[in-house]
Write a protein that holds these residues in place. Sequence first.
Motif, PDB file in Angstrom:
ATOM      1  N   GLN A   6     -41.614 -16.281 -37.254  1.00  0.00           N
ATOM      2  CA  GLN A   6     -42.328 -16.665 -36.043  1.00  0.00           C
ATOM      3  C   GLN A   6     -43.186 -15.486 -35.543  1.00  0.00           C
ATOM      4  O   GLN A   6     -42.888 -14.337 -35.791  1.00  0.00           O
ATOM      5  CB  GLN A   6     -41.347 -17.081 -34.950  1.00  0.00           C
ATOM      6  N   GLY A   7     -44.213 -15.794 -34.833  1.00  0.00           N
ATOM      7  CA  GLY A   7     -45.064 -14.735 -34.286  1.00  0.00           C
ATOM      8  C   GLY A   7     -46.495 -15.223 -34.159  1.00  0.00           C
ATOM      9  O   GLY A   7     -46.925 -16.142 -34.867  1.00  0.00           O
ATOM     10  N   GLU A   8     -47.224 -14.619 -33.288  1.00  0.00           N
ATOM     11  CA  GLU A   8     -48.598 -15.061 -33.039  1.00  0.00           C
ATOM     12  C   GLU A   8     -49.565 -14.544 -34.089  1.00  0.00           C
ATOM     13  O   GLU A   8     -50.668 -15.066 -34.234  1.00  0.00           O
ATOM     14  CB  GLU A   8     -49.046 -14.618 -31.640  1.00  0.00           C
ATOM     15  N   ARG A   9     -49.178 -13.487 -34.789  1.00  0.00           N
ATOM     16  CA  ARG A   9     -49.984 -12.944 -35.882  1.00  0.00           C
ATOM     17  C   ARG A   9     -51.398 -12.568 -35.426  1.00  0.00           C
ATOM     18  O   ARG A   9     -52.378 -12.954 -36.031  1.00  0.00           O
ATOM     19  CB  ARG A   9     -50.052 -13.919 -37.051  1.00  0.00           C
ATOM     20  N   TRP A  10     -51.481 -11.845 -34.300  1.00  0.00           N
ATOM     21  CA  TRP A  10     -52.774 -11.332 -33.852  1.00  0.00           C
ATOM     22  C   TRP A  10     -52.567  -9.923 -33.333  1.00  0.00           C
ATOM     23  O   TRP A  10     -51.455  -9.498 -33.032  1.00  0.00           O
ATOM     24  CB  TRP A  10     -53.399 -12.213 -32.764  1.00  0.00           C
TER      25      TRP A  10
END
Length: 313
Positions: A6-10
């Motif tokens: 999980q994670g926004e990856r930005w």
Amino acid sequence: MEVKVQGERWFPAETSFSDELKDLWGNWYCDSEVGRLRSVLMHRPGIEIEDITVENFADFRFRAPMNPVRARRQQDALADIYRAHGVQVHYVEGQREDKPNAMFMRDLLFMTPEGAIVCRPAITARRGEEKAVARTLSSLGVPIIKTINGDGFFEGASAMWINRETVVIGTGSRTNEAGALQVERELRNIGVTNIIRTQIPYGSIHLDGYMNMADKNKLVIFPWHTTYDCMNQLLDLGIELIELPYIDELKQGMSLNFVALAPGKIVMPTGNEQTKNLFVQNRIEVIEVEMDEIINGWGAIHCMTAFLNRDPI
């Protein structure tokens, strides 16, 4: 079993506020008193100056009652000079109708390279003017980077840009230490490395009562009100001091209450011939405009003009 991380990856943008300012907010900038003037904020006197009488003018720190028609005409003439020199003139919207000093805009904000510091006036008669200024700045898109709060009070004419790295800040009857510290911290946050602190003497309320920049390296001063330490630091920076000894023109004609339209080119109140000659002798181009009615409020050109945009120097 596959587990999805999980994670926004930005990742955050590392661009500085100043680099984005023009694109995201607009062209608002000031790092001097003399860079070519591009945009100002003024307040055209309204009905608030119509009830100033011989009985109450002193309550508002006026020198005398003011003729409203003449006062508006004189400010309009100044605004026309600005426009003739390519300056965009904006006006405060929705100012209170019980604040006759509201035309003196320099006290209500101090402009920086990254936006405006909204001031907090020292005297009760002026408290509340800053709300309309903040609202107008927001409507124009000018970033407000600080509003003076707590027990601080600070008026914009208590600070003066020398260059991008250097600002003079004075404390006195209109700016206390708490207000000055708030401004100093904000200026250091945006890259000002040299803060010159000075006392504003008894007999003056703001720096522009006894010093004003007329060119990139020319500071006009009333020498009897300046402090040694402040002037010595400015001399070390290569600033030329032009001494103005004409006390009657200074105090009654407000001859130092001028605004630079560009380096070495100023607009000043009429009726100050000795001061005008001093400027001309020092290769400063002078434009004059009648201000005697406005001066009844103990202010003039510099007092009425809040810079919003000047070219960098």
